[in-house]
Design a protein around this motif. Structure first.
Motif, PDB file in Angstrom:
ATOM      1  N   GLU A   2     -37.758   9.481  16.313  1.00  0.00           N
ATOM      2  CA  GLU A   2     -39.126   9.003  16.046  1.00  0.00           C
ATOM      3  C   GLU A   2     -40.077  10.164  15.715  1.00  0.00           C
ATOM      4  O   GLU A   2     -40.973  10.025  14.887  1.00  0.00           O
ATOM      5  N   ILE A   3     -39.837  11.325  16.323  1.00  0.00           N
ATOM      6  CA  ILE A   3     -40.648  12.509  16.011  1.00  0.00           C
ATOM      7  C   ILE A   3     -40.323  12.996  14.608  1.00  0.00           C
ATOM      8  O   ILE A   3     -41.214  13.317  13.818  1.00  0.00           O
ATOM      9  N   ARG A   4     -39.038  13.059  14.289  1.00  0.00           N
ATOM     10  CA  ARG A   4     -38.620  13.487  12.949  1.00  0.00           C
ATOM     11  C   ARG A   4     -39.218  12.587  11.883  1.00  0.00           C
ATOM     12  O   ARG A   4     -39.762  13.051  10.876  1.00  0.00           O
ATOM     13  N   ASP A   5     -39.149  11.272  12.093  1.00  0.00           N
ATOM     14  CA  ASP A   5     -39.665  10.329  11.101  1.00  0.00           C
ATOM     15  C   ASP A   5     -41.176  10.467  10.927  1.00  0.00           C
ATOM     16  O   ASP A   5     -41.690  10.441   9.800  1.00  0.00           O
ATOM     17  N   ALA A   6     -41.895  10.622  12.050  1.00  0.00           N
ATOM     18  CA  ALA A   6     -43.352  10.793  11.973  1.00  0.00           C
ATOM     19  C   ALA A   6     -43.706  12.093  11.265  1.00  0.00           C
ATOM     20  O   ALA A   6     -44.624  12.137  10.433  1.00  0.00           O
ATOM     21  N   LYS A  59     -43.270  11.881   7.481  1.00  0.00           N
ATOM     22  CA  LYS A  59     -44.395  11.220   6.813  1.00  0.00           C
ATOM     23  C   LYS A  59     -45.584  12.163   6.652  1.00  0.00           C
ATOM     24  O   LYS A  59     -46.235  12.199   5.603  1.00  0.00           O
ATOM     25  N   VAL A  60     -45.871  12.940   7.710  1.00  0.00           N
ATOM     26  CA  VAL A  60     -46.993  13.889   7.637  1.00  0.00           C
ATOM     27  C   VAL A  60     -46.720  14.942   6.566  1.00  0.00           C
ATOM     28  O   VAL A  60     -47.571  15.213   5.704  1.00  0.00           O
ATOM     29  N   PHE A  61     -45.540  15.548   6.602  1.00  0.00           N
ATOM     30  CA  PHE A  61     -45.229  16.603   5.641  1.00  0.00           C
ATOM     31  C   PHE A  61     -45.129  16.061   4.215  1.00  0.00           C
ATOM     32  O   PHE A  61     -45.492  16.754   3.261  1.00  0.00           O
ATOM     33  N   TYR A  62     -44.667  14.817   4.059  1.00  0.00           N
ATOM     34  CA  TYR A  62     -44.598  14.191   2.730  1.00  0.00           C
ATOM     35  C   TYR A  62     -45.987  14.166   2.100  1.00  0.00           C
ATOM     36  O   TYR A  62     -46.148  14.456   0.918  1.00  0.00           O
ATOM     37  N   ASP A  63     -47.002  13.840   2.922  1.00  0.00           N
ATOM     38  CA  ASP A  63     -48.380  13.798   2.413  1.00  0.00           C
ATOM     39  C   ASP A  63     -48.861  15.171   1.948  1.00  0.00           C
ATOM     40  O   ASP A  63     -49.751  15.273   1.107  1.00  0.00           O
ATOM     41  N   PHE A  64     -48.273  16.239   2.483  1.00  0.00           N
ATOM     42  CA  PHE A  64     -48.616  17.597   2.061  1.00  0.00           C
ATOM     43  C   PHE A  64     -47.689  18.095   0.951  1.00  0.00           C
ATOM     44  O   PHE A  64     -47.840  19.222   0.466  1.00  0.00           O
ATOM     45  N   GLY A  65     -46.707  17.283   0.588  1.00  0.00           N
ATOM     46  CA  GLY A  65     -45.808  17.639  -0.513  1.00  0.00           C
ATOM     47  C   GLY A  65     -44.691  18.584  -0.137  1.00  0.00           C
ATOM     48  O   GLY A  65     -44.153  19.275  -1.005  1.00  0.00           O
ATOM     49  N   VAL A  66     -44.327  18.614   1.161  1.00  0.00           N
ATOM     50  CA  VAL A  66     -43.218  19.469   1.580  1.00  0.00           C
ATOM     51  C   VAL A  66     -42.240  18.664   2.432  1.00  0.00           C
ATOM     52  O   VAL A  66     -42.602  17.652   3.036  1.00  0.00           O
ATOM     53  N   ILE A  86     -39.437  18.506   5.678  1.00  0.00           N
ATOM     54  CA  ILE A  86     -39.389  19.075   7.026  1.00  0.00           C
ATOM     55  C   ILE A  86     -38.763  20.467   6.981  1.00  0.00           C
ATOM     56  O   ILE A  86     -39.247  21.398   7.621  1.00  0.00           O
ATOM     57  N   SER A  87     -37.711  20.609   6.214  1.00  0.00           N
ATOM     58  CA  SER A  87     -37.043  21.909   6.094  1.00  0.00           C
ATOM     59  C   SER A  87     -38.003  22.970   5.559  1.00  0.00           C
ATOM     60  O   SER A  87     -38.070  24.089   6.072  1.00  0.00           O
ATOM     61  N   GLU A  88     -38.775  22.616   4.526  1.00  0.00           N
ATOM     62  CA  GLU A  88     -39.736  23.567   3.969  1.00  0.00           C
ATOM     63  C   GLU A  88     -40.840  23.895   4.986  1.00  0.00           C
ATOM     64  O   GLU A  88     -41.258  25.045   5.103  1.00  0.00           O
ATOM     65  N   ALA A  89     -41.279  22.895   5.746  1.00  0.00           N
ATOM     66  CA  ALA A  89     -42.321  23.117   6.757  1.00  0.00           C
ATOM     67  C   ALA A  89     -41.824  24.056   7.849  1.00  0.00           C
ATOM     68  O   ALA A  89     -42.549  24.963   8.285  1.00  0.00           O
ATOM     69  N   ILE A  90     -40.586  23.857   8.287  1.00  0.00           N
ATOM     70  CA  ILE A  90     -40.010  24.736   9.311  1.00  0.00           C
ATOM     71  C   ILE A  90     -39.886  26.157   8.763  1.00  0.00           C
ATOM     72  O   ILE A  90     -40.217  27.121   9.454  1.00  0.00           O
ATOM     73  N   CYS A  91     -39.435  26.281   7.527  1.00  0.00           N
ATOM     74  CA  CYS A  91     -39.314  27.606   6.902  1.00  0.00           C
ATOM     75  C   CYS A  91     -40.683  28.279   6.822  1.00  0.00           C
ATOM     76  O   CYS A  91     -40.814  29.478   7.105  1.00  0.00           O
ATOM     77  N   LEU A  92     -41.727  27.530   6.470  1.00  0.00           N
ATOM     78  CA  LEU A  92     -43.075  28.087   6.423  1.00  0.00           C
ATOM     79  C   LEU A  92     -43.534  28.563   7.792  1.00  0.00           C
ATOM     80  O   LEU A  92     -44.124  29.640   7.934  1.00  0.00           O
ATOM     81  N   MET A  93     -43.260  27.756   8.826  1.00  0.00           N
ATOM     82  CA  MET A  93     -43.669  28.135  10.173  1.00  0.00           C
ATOM     83  C   MET A  93     -42.952  29.414  10.611  1.00  0.00           C
ATOM     84  O   MET A  93     -43.566  30.324  11.155  1.00  0.00           O
ATOM     85  N   ILE A  94     -41.660  29.492  10.355  1.00  0.00           N
ATOM     86  CA  ILE A  94     -40.902  30.679  10.747  1.00  0.00           C
ATOM     87  C   ILE A  94     -41.357  31.900   9.946  1.00  0.00           C
ATOM     88  O   ILE A  94     -41.545  32.980  10.502  1.00  0.00           O
ATOM     89  N   SER A  95     -41.574  31.732   8.648  1.00  0.00           N
ATOM     90  CA  SER A  95     -42.046  32.842   7.816  1.00  0.00           C
ATOM     91  C   SER A  95     -43.404  33.342   8.289  1.00  0.00           C
ATOM     92  O   SER A  95     -43.650  34.550   8.363  1.00  0.00           O
ATOM     93  N   ARG A  96     -44.291  32.414   8.626  1.00  0.00           N
ATOM     94  CA  ARG A  96     -45.625  32.789   9.109  1.00  0.00           C
ATOM     95  C   ARG A  96     -45.532  33.509  10.454  1.00  0.00           C
ATOM     96  O   ARG A  96     -46.253  34.467  10.709  1.00  0.00           O
ATOM     97  N   THR A  97     -44.614  33.045  11.307  1.00  0.00           N
ATOM     98  CA  THR A  97     -44.409  33.687  12.604  1.00  0.00           C
ATOM     99  C   THR A  97     -43.967  35.133  12.415  1.00  0.00           C
ATOM    100  O   THR A  97     -44.474  36.041  13.086  1.00  0.00           O
ATOM    101  N   VAL A  98     -43.053  35.364  11.492  1.00  0.00           N
ATOM    102  CA  VAL A  98     -42.565  36.718  11.217  1.00  0.00           C
ATOM    103  C   VAL A  98     -43.691  37.576  10.632  1.00  0.00           C
ATOM    104  O   VAL A  98     -43.910  38.702  11.078  1.00  0.00           O
ATOM    105  N   LYS A  99     -44.419  37.028   9.671  1.00  0.00           N
ATOM    106  CA  LYS A  99     -45.494  37.776   9.018  1.00  0.00           C
ATOM    107  C   LYS A  99     -46.583  38.172  10.018  1.00  0.00           C
ATOM    108  O   LYS A  99     -47.035  39.311  10.038  1.00  0.00           O
ATOM    109  N   ASP A 100     -47.008  37.229  10.855  1.00  0.00           N
ATOM    110  CA  ASP A 100     -48.114  37.472  11.795  1.00  0.00           C
ATOM    111  C   ASP A 100     -47.645  38.040  13.138  1.00  0.00           C
ATOM    112  O   ASP A 100     -48.466  38.395  13.978  1.00  0.00           O
TER     113      ASP A 100
END
Length: 95
Positions: free
Chosen positions: A14-18, A21-28, A30-44
């Motif tokens: 249910e968390i994955r599905d929700a 839907k959120v990430f779809y609205d942003f055009g990414v 889940i895999s891309e969102a996770i990659c962005l979060m990890i990349s941002r974590t490394v950068k910052d």
């Protein structure tokens, strides 16, 4: 495309599905969102959100500490003591 590795995570459906839907609205995805979060974590050199606050919100006071998590992992690897009684346990620990 750069070389990638697979990173797995266990997430309730249910968390994955929700999240999907959120990430779809942003055009990414889940895999891309996770990659962005990890990349941002490394950068910052820190996560893009307050992890302690998020853990507290999600789990309350039932958050296992690092020692407890390491103990869980040791049990999963089969690194546990089996003793018939307390004397047997201390014999094993002292040997």
């Amino acid at each position: 495309m750069p070389e990638t590795v697979h990173v797995g995570a266990e997430i309730p459906p249910e968390i994955r599905d929700a999240a999907d839907k959120v990430f779809y609205d942003f055009g990414v995805t889940i895999s891309e969102a996770i990659c962005l979060m990890i990349s941002r974590t490394v950068k910052d050199k820190c996560p893009p959100f307050d992890i302690k606050a998020a853990l507290k919100e999600e789990y309350g006071d039932k958050i296992p500490n690092r020692e407890t998590l390491e103990s869980f992992e040791a049990v999963e690897r089969g690194e546990v003591y089996h003793a018939k009684d307390i004397d047997d346990l201390f014999r094993q620990l002292n040997s």
